[in-house]
Design an enzyme around this catalytic site. Structure first.
Site, PDB file in Angstrom:
ATOM      1  N   GLU A 256      69.490 -14.144 -34.673  1.00 48.05           N
ATOM      2  CA  GLU A 256      70.788 -13.709 -34.128  1.00 48.05           C
ATOM      3  C   GLU A 256      71.691 -13.552 -35.337  1.00 48.05           C
ATOM      4  O   GLU A 256      72.116 -14.528 -35.945  1.00 48.05           O
ATOM      5  CB  GLU A 256      71.333 -14.740 -33.140  1.00 48.05           C
ATOM      6  CG  GLU A 256      72.394 -14.167 -32.209  1.00 48.05           C
ATOM      7  CD  GLU A 256      73.817 -14.280 -32.743  1.00 48.05           C
ATOM      8  OE1 GLU A 256      74.204 -13.403 -33.558  1.00 48.05           O
ATOM      9  OE2 GLU A 256      74.520 -15.216 -32.379  1.00 48.05           O
ATOM     10  N   GLU A 386      80.797  -6.102 -41.651  1.00 52.35           N
ATOM     11  CA  GLU A 386      81.359  -7.224 -40.906  1.00 52.35           C
ATOM     12  C   GLU A 386      82.361  -7.995 -41.774  1.00 52.35           C
ATOM     13  O   GLU A 386      82.003  -8.495 -42.839  1.00 52.35           O
ATOM     14  CB  GLU A 386      80.238  -8.154 -40.450  1.00 52.35           C
ATOM     15  CG  GLU A 386      80.683  -9.244 -39.508  1.00 52.35           C
ATOM     16  CD  GLU A 386      79.516 -10.051 -38.973  1.00 52.35           C
ATOM     17  OE1 GLU A 386      79.600 -10.520 -37.817  1.00 52.35           O
ATOM     18  OE2 GLU A 386      78.525 -10.239 -39.700  1.00 52.35           O
TER      19      GLU A 386
END
Length: 483
Positions: A256, A386
């Protein structure tokens, strides 16, 4: 006068231990920027010891009837509930998070998630049994994988530990988990809590082990021959390294990784409601959330009104000390993260406009102001990468096709949201958005029953839900002759 630092230790086979070679690292409180503890810098000997403990405990834990594993997990949940204030204090010192928000927003779902997987422990079943060839019956067994090497991140150290150990233990696996080197305190406390429950029930102590350390410690865990599975929540870079290391002996991998969630706002949306919800979902936890609502795409016809309202909401949002009840979020986790967020703002192109924030708050700790940046283009660095901070970017689009193109036009694919009163359009968008989760007229809620996980460079595998539980199992076909 100097304050003595607290001493955190590894938890291996039911014992708290220092690193075998005595090495330590300092652990810093992000709200103050000052060290408050030391933690082991674990090496190969520590990893060997933890893996040996987990391997030795596996047969007995695997062979328990599911109801016994359920009982243990339910007692762990009860113990978390009873010691909630200790967990909150440890996590706040770990991360600088507001005490009240940790109490309200993290402890209840963590306990609920443990109880959910306690129930799932009794759902290990195959899909079918029957005769598919004359004279032969087939059955499907769903079995635990084995020892799981798990690496947790620093943005939600306590909750991500739960997401990892709860399904693994429920399925009958044993665990060696490594918290981030910047946030080990709450995971070490979790080890104490779980160890106490396991001991009281007479289960092997090696079922759950914690080793502290850095990236090298994580690499040693993943490359160790004992684990059958490696699970990590972290950056794309870290995920790639884990996948590469695990490939050497064909370990199962659960990843993840990062996110860059598009928030697609159409012209018919309720602007005040959308702004209120999006600002909270973007700034919550200082934007240090892979699903954070930090990349807004707004229809050109309402752009100015929306940006003005969003900038006002940002200006009214507060960051501050953990004991301040009026703040939405605390500091960034560490000095490197503060430098990363600041760097994105410092490198903004000339066509970008900082509508709110864009600066550090105070000189003590790693606080950063709620920030809104408009005027951005699809290929800008801050759109493609990000940020992982309290920064919301805004782009415009003209129609659905362009909105979809912009939304999908990044390498991440974890979460997204659509804001519109048009149900048919919401359904079209939910099909077209290439993300593991699509929220409609909301952003960021999670429930234990529904899966969390992404596509593309956001990784693979699911957390939470029956799907996450199944990721910690393997399938065996058993065929028997009726003759």
């Amino acid at each position: 006068m100097t304050t003595e630092l607290r001493r955190l230790r590894n938890y291996i086979d039911g014992e708290f231990r220092d690193a075998a070679d005595g090495r330590t690292t300092e652990v810093v409180n992000p709200a103050t920027g000052e060290p408050y503890a030391t933690a082991p810098l674990s090496g190969a000997a520590d990893v060997d010891a933890a893996m040996a403990a987990a391997e030795a405990a596996f047969p007995a834990w695997r062979d328990l009837v599911p109801g016994e594993r359920q009982k243990a997990l339910l007692k762990i949940a009860d113990a978390f509930e009873a010691r909630a204030e200790e967990l909150i204090a440890a996590e706040s010192e770990n991360t600088g998070k507001p005490l009240g928000l940790t109490r309200d927003e993290e402890i209840p779902p963590m306990i609920d998630q443990i109880r959910f997987f306690a129930g799932a422990a009794r759902m290990l079943e195959g899909r079918s049994a029957g005769e598919y060839m004359e004279g032969l019956t087939s059955i499907i067994r769903r079995e635990p994988v084995g020892v799981c090497a798990q690496v947790a991140p620093w943005n939600y150290p306590m909750m991500m530990a739960v997401w990892k150990f709860a399904p693994a233990l429920a399925a009958g696996n044993t665990v060696v988990i490594k918290p981030s080197d910047t946030t080990p305190a709450s995971t070490v406390l979790i080890a104490e809590i779980i160890g106490g429950v396991l001991a009281a029930l007479g289960h092997p102590q090696g079922v759950f082990n914690v080793i502290c350390g850095d990236r090298e410690t994580g690499r040693l865990m993943v490359e160790h021959p004992v684990p059958a599975m490696a699970s990590i929540t972290g950056s794309v870079r870290a995920g790639k390294q884990v996948a590469e290391s695990a490939s050497r002996d064909v370990k199962r991998v659960h990843l993840e990784l990062g996110g860059k969630a598009p928030v697609v706002v159409f012209e018919d949306t309720d602007i005040p409601k959308a702004v209120e919800d999006i600002s909270v979902a973007g700034f919550f936890n200082a934007g240090q959330d892979c699903t954070a609502a930090t990349r807004v795409l707004v229809h050109e016809s309402i752009h100015d009104e929306f940006v003005s309202a969003l900038a006002k909401a940002a200006a009214e949002t507060r960051t501050g000390a953990p004991d301040d009840e009026d703040v939405l979020y605390g500091p960034l986790n560490n000095a490197n993260q503060l430098a990363q967020v600041s760097g994105f703002i410092d490198r903004l192109p000339a066509h970008a406009k900082v509508e709110a924030g864009g600066h550090r708050v105070g000189e003590k700790g790693f606080f950063y102001a709620p920030t809104v940046v408009s005027g951005l283009k699809q290929d800008d660095e801050i759109i493609q990468n990000e940020v992982f901070g309290p920064v919301i970017t805004v782009q415009t689009f003209s129609d659905e096709a362009q909105a979809i193109s912009y939304a999908n036009g990044v390498e991440y694919a974890l979460a997204s949201s659509v804001w519109t009163k048009d149900h048919a359009r919401a359904m079209r968008m939910s099909r077209a958005l290439d993300f593991g989760c699509v929220w409609i007229n909301t952003h960021i809620p999670l429930v234990a029953e529904m899966p969390h996980g992404g596509f593309k460079k956001s990784g693979y595998g699911k957390d939470l839900s029956a799907y996450g539980f199944e990721d910690y199992t393997r399938i065996k076909h058993v065929m028997t002759s009726l003759g």
